[in-house]
Write a protein that holds these residues in place. Structure first.
Motif, mmCIF file in Angstrom:
data_model
loop_
_atom_site.group_PDB
_atom_site.id
_atom_site.type_symbol
_atom_site.label_atom_id
_atom_site.label_comp_id
_atom_site.label_asym_id
_atom_site.label_seq_id
_atom_site.Cartn_x
_atom_site.Cartn_y
_atom_site.Cartn_z
ATOM 1 N N HIS A 44 35.943 5.416 -62.507
ATOM 2 C CA HIS A 44 35.430 6.554 -61.682
ATOM 3 C C HIS A 44 33.948 6.298 -61.497
ATOM 4 C CE1 HIS A 44 39.326 8.942 -61.828
ATOM 5 N NE2 HIS A 44 39.213 8.676 -63.105
ATOM 6 N N THR A 45 33.875 6.734 -60.195
ATOM 7 C CA THR A 45 32.468 6.603 -59.628
ATOM 8 C C THR A 45 31.718 7.967 -59.635
ATOM 9 O OG1 THR A 45 33.225 6.795 -57.239
ATOM 10 C CG2 THR A 45 32.940 4.396 -58.263
ATOM 11 N N GLN A 46 32.471 9.101 -59.680
ATOM 12 C CA GLN A 46 31.988 10.246 -59.834
ATOM 13 C C GLN A 46 32.318 11.043 -61.093
ATOM 14 O OE1 GLN A 46 31.680 12.385 -55.939
ATOM 15 N NE2 GLN A 46 32.084 10.549 -54.993
ATOM 16 N N LYS A 47 32.263 12.208 -60.961
ATOM 17 C CA LYS A 47 32.391 12.991 -62.620
ATOM 18 C C LYS A 47 34.096 13.177 -62.598
ATOM 19 C CE LYS A 47 32.180 17.687 -60.620
ATOM 20 N NZ LYS A 47 31.511 19.112 -60.504
ATOM 21 N N ILE A 48 34.595 13.358 -63.831
ATOM 22 C CA ILE A 48 36.006 13.456 -63.982
ATOM 23 C C ILE A 48 36.221 15.104 -63.900
ATOM 24 C CG2 ILE A 48 37.959 13.415 -65.830
ATOM 25 C CD1 ILE A 48 36.687 10.461 -64.949
ATOM 26 N N THR A 49 37.191 15.442 -63.113
ATOM 27 C CA THR A 49 37.653 16.735 -62.814
ATOM 28 C C THR A 49 39.003 17.410 -63.446
ATOM 29 O OG1 THR A 49 38.984 15.876 -60.701
ATOM 30 C CG2 THR A 49 36.470 16.813 -60.333
ATOM 31 N N ALA A 50 39.620 16.406 -63.962
ATOM 32 C CA ALA A 50 40.952 16.567 -64.681
ATOM 33 C C ALA A 50 41.343 15.594 -65.687
ATOM 34 C CB ALA A 50 41.974 17.041 -63.779
ATOM 35 N N LEU A 51 41.760 15.815 -66.805
ATOM 36 C CA LEU A 51 42.288 15.073 -67.870
ATOM 37 C C LEU A 51 43.538 15.421 -68.227
ATOM 38 C CD1 LEU A 51 41.352 12.324 -69.680
ATOM 39 C CD2 LEU A 51 40.139 14.214 -71.214
ATOM 40 N N ALA A 52 44.536 14.481 -68.581
ATOM 41 C CA ALA A 52 46.058 15.164 -69.028
ATOM 42 C C ALA A 52 46.415 13.775 -69.945
ATOM 43 C CB ALA A 52 46.715 15.341 -68.226
ATOM 44 N N SER A 53 47.178 14.053 -70.763
ATOM 45 C CA SER A 53 47.908 12.964 -71.829
ATOM 46 C C SER A 53 49.400 12.891 -71.261
ATOM 47 C CB SER A 53 47.914 13.352 -73.166
ATOM 48 O OG SER A 53 48.624 12.480 -74.257
ATOM 49 N N PHE A 54 49.844 11.862 -71.318
ATOM 50 C CA PHE A 54 51.238 11.446 -70.815
ATOM 51 C C PHE A 54 52.057 11.024 -71.959
ATOM 52 C CE2 PHE A 54 53.573 10.817 -66.489
ATOM 53 C CZ PHE A 54 54.592 10.987 -67.079
ATOM 54 N N PRO A 55 52.678 11.786 -72.860
ATOM 55 C CA PRO A 55 53.341 11.364 -73.918
ATOM 56 C C PRO A 55 54.544 10.617 -73.797
ATOM 57 C CG PRO A 55 53.336 13.978 -73.724
ATOM 58 C CD PRO A 55 53.111 13.180 -72.379
ATOM 59 N N ALA A 108 41.375 12.306 -63.379
ATOM 60 C CA ALA A 108 41.369 12.732 -61.916
ATOM 61 C C ALA A 108 39.685 12.678 -61.660
ATOM 62 C CB ALA A 108 41.936 13.794 -61.309
ATOM 63 N N GLY A 109 39.252 12.281 -60.580
ATOM 64 C CA GLY A 109 37.727 12.289 -60.443
ATOM 65 C C GLY A 109 37.384 12.818 -59.070
ATOM 66 N N ALA A 110 36.177 13.200 -59.122
ATOM 67 C CA ALA A 110 35.679 13.732 -57.670
ATOM 68 C C ALA A 110 35.455 12.547 -56.677
ATOM 69 C CB ALA A 110 34.086 14.370 -58.093
ATOM 70 N N ASP A 111 35.780 11.553 -57.185
ATOM 71 C CA ASP A 111 35.913 10.147 -56.012
ATOM 72 C C ASP A 111 37.103 10.454 -55.455
ATOM 73 O OD1 ASP A 111 37.319 9.636 -58.251
ATOM 74 O OD2 ASP A 111 36.107 7.703 -58.850
ATOM 75 N N ARG A 112 37.818 11.257 -55.685
ATOM 76 C CA ARG A 112 39.370 11.403 -55.009
ATOM 77 C C ARG A 112 40.311 10.266 -55.676
ATOM 78 N NH1 ARG A 112 38.075 13.583 -48.821
ATOM 79 N NH2 ARG A 112 36.689 15.325 -49.416
ATOM 80 N N THR A 113 40.078 10.021 -56.779
ATOM 81 C CA THR A 113 40.972 9.167 -57.229
ATOM 82 C C THR A 113 41.811 9.610 -58.640
ATOM 83 O OG1 THR A 113 39.358 7.904 -58.713
ATOM 84 C CG2 THR A 113 39.596 7.144 -56.621
ATOM 85 N N VAL A 114 43.011 8.901 -58.892
ATOM 86 C CA VAL A 114 43.609 9.479 -60.205
ATOM 87 C C VAL A 114 44.008 8.129 -60.754
ATOM 88 C CG1 VAL A 114 45.866 10.313 -61.315
ATOM 89 C CG2 VAL A 114 44.468 11.564 -59.509
ATOM 90 N N ILE A 115 43.793 7.939 -62.093
ATOM 91 C CA ILE A 115 43.803 6.658 -62.965
ATOM 92 C C ILE A 115 44.526 6.778 -64.157
ATOM 93 C CG2 ILE A 115 42.738 4.755 -64.066
ATOM 94 C CD1 ILE A 115 40.237 5.169 -62.296
ATOM 95 N N VAL A 116 45.809 6.001 -64.095
ATOM 96 C CA VAL A 116 46.583 6.094 -65.308
ATOM 97 C C VAL A 116 46.234 4.878 -66.324
ATOM 98 C CG1 VAL A 116 48.917 5.909 -66.371
ATOM 99 C CG2 VAL A 116 48.640 6.611 -63.955
ATOM 100 N N TRP A 117 45.699 5.335 -67.703
ATOM 101 C CA TRP A 117 45.460 4.279 -68.504
ATOM 102 C C TRP A 117 46.205 4.045 -69.678
ATOM 103 C CZ3 TRP A 117 40.454 2.440 -67.290
ATOM 104 C CH2 TRP A 117 39.782 3.359 -66.394
#
Length: 456
Positions: free
Chosen positions: A82-93, A108-117
């Motif tokens: 992410h290039t900007q601050k994190i706006t949401a975080l969730a765990s996918f069991p 999810a970030g203020a850079d308007r992206t969502v990433i799955v890790w």
């Protein structure tokens, strides 16, 4: 030094703090006598989420996601994308229906992206950047094996980040919070409105749709907190202190309160009087263990028993500043954290048997069922009855952070994790348990050494 960290070194800063309950240096009932300071962030750490029984993730304004071992404090991975601050975080069991047997987290970030890790190897699995606005919240529906993103609209995704369906722009405000409801429904907080949405899927799961079912317009200010109480009930709290308890099946109102300036005589010798200030009545966080609802209201915390339908304990001024997070842990204990940088542990204790006094309508009438009477000044007559009064007694004061503690995670085996505006994550450890573990480890090493000598 250790005594200062667990509460012995803070001095009052003003007259208002004299009403805050304090505890001495010898906190005999506080198990958290050891701590580990975890460094990995460079800005405010706002989010913590558990991955499994011994791992958790942290994220915040620096855009970095850190994965930690809650037992040792080891930093497992540091995730950068992410290039900007994190706006949401969730765990996918883990899912029994999914071929991929790995733990996933969503950011999810203020850079308007969502990433799955992938939490097992720290690698980026999928990334999507097609959002028209910042994603404010993420909710996983484990039963349906999908997840939702909320911003200017609501999107439904599968594990591979395939967009299954989405709503159009709801209103001018964005979705700020969501919780899952029965019958494939979701409650979404959009400004002052609570929107009920239903997910529909074809039998083969190839076609999805999200339908707006109902809009609940009972709040007069922005909804700050959403919590699922049980399979049948959920609750919402607003910025100006409106608290509503809802039926989760037909979305009717069970309880409502719009004013926090009345009073309740829980004890004939004691009266609660709340300030008119918005900061004093804002419901920053709600939690529940199905038996009780725990409300962080301004600087105070309140415990409502669902079966008895009344507030059973409270601390009007639990902290020096606004309470940001609250939860219930085993042994009738409640933990709260605040903008004042402290984390406090409370024990819910049975106080005594009293005869119930007449209760003024308004304020805590919300904890019963039904809308408050328009004549708020009239006293609701109740026949005398024997009632149990509880108290919230301070048993631990954890002072380790220098700025606002945003939230915390409780691990039954590995202690308490807290995150703060001071860029730190702290693991608070049960000193007695850690001492036993070190002794066992030492004995194990001695046994191995003796075996080695015998073999030689």
């Amino acid at each position: 030094m250790l005594r200062w960290l667990i509460g012995g070194g803070r001095e009052p800063q003003g007259l208002a703090e004299k009403s805050v309950q304090t505890i001495g240096e010898e906190q005999t009932q506080n198990p958290y006598t050891e701590l580990l300071v975890l460094k990995g962030h460079h800005d405010i750490v706002r989010f913590l989420v558990p991955i499994d029984d011994y791992r958790f993730a942290s994220a915040g304004d620096d855009g970095i996601v850190c994965l930690w071992n809650a037992q040792t404090g080891e930093k497992l991975f540091e995730l950068h994308a992410h290039t900007q601050k994190i706006t949401a975080l969730a765990s996918f069991p883990l899912s029994d229906t999914c071929e991929e047997k790995c733990h996933l987290i969503l950011t999810a970030g203020a850079d308007r992206t969502v990433i799955v890790w992938d939490c097992d190897n720290g690698r980026q699995v999928h990334k999507v950047s097609c959002f028209h606005s910042t994603v404010k919240c993420l909710t996983v529906l484990q039963r349906l094996d999908v997840w939702l993103s909320g911003g200017s609209d609501l999107c439904v995704w599968n594990r591979k980040l395939d967009l299954l369906c989405k709503t159009s722009h709801l209103i001018d405000a964005d979705i700020s919070a969501m919780i899952e409801l029965p019958k494939n429904c979701v409650a979404a907080a959009v400004g002052k409105e609570l929107i009920i949405l239903r997910l529909k899927a074809s039998r083969d799961g190839t076609e999805w749709d999200v339908i707006e079912v109902k809009r609940l317009l009972d709040h007069e200010d922005n909804i700050v907190s959403l919590v699922s109480v049980s399979d049948l009930t959920f609750a919402t709290g607003s910025h100006v202190g409106e608290l509503i308890v809802w039926d989760a099946l037909d979305w009717t109102m069970h309880a409502y309160e719009r004013r926090w300036d009345a009073s309740l005589h829980v004890d004939p010798q004691q009266e609660i009087k709340l300030s008119h200030s918005q900061n004093e009545v804002s419901i920053q966080h709600l939690a529940s263990d199905e038996e009780c609802v725990f409300a962080a209201v301004g600087k105070g915390i309140y415990v409502y028993n669902l079966q008895m339908k009344r507030v059973i304990a409270f601390q009007k001024t639990a902290h020096d500043s606004t309470v940001l997070h609250i939860t219930k842990v085993p042994n009738r204990q409640i933990i709260s954290c605040s903008e004042d940088g402290s984390v406090r542990i409370w024990e819910l204790r049975e106080k005594q048997q009293l005869t119930a006094e007449p209760v003024p309508s308004g304020f805590f009438s919300m904890w019963g069922f039904g809308r408050t009477s328009k004549q708020a000044s009239h006293t609701a007559k109740k026949p005398p009855e024997s009632t149990t009064v509880f108290s919230l007694d301070l048993i631990g004061d954890l002072i380790g952070h220098s700025l606002a503690v945003q939230m915390f995670l409780y691990f039954s085996e590995h202690g308490l994790a807290t995150c703060s505006a001071d860029h730190l994550v702290i693991l608070w450890k049960d000193g007695e348990r850690e001492s036993r573990l070190r002794s066992l480890l030492l004995f194990h090493k001695l046994e191995q050494s003796e075996d080695l000598q015998l073999r030689i």
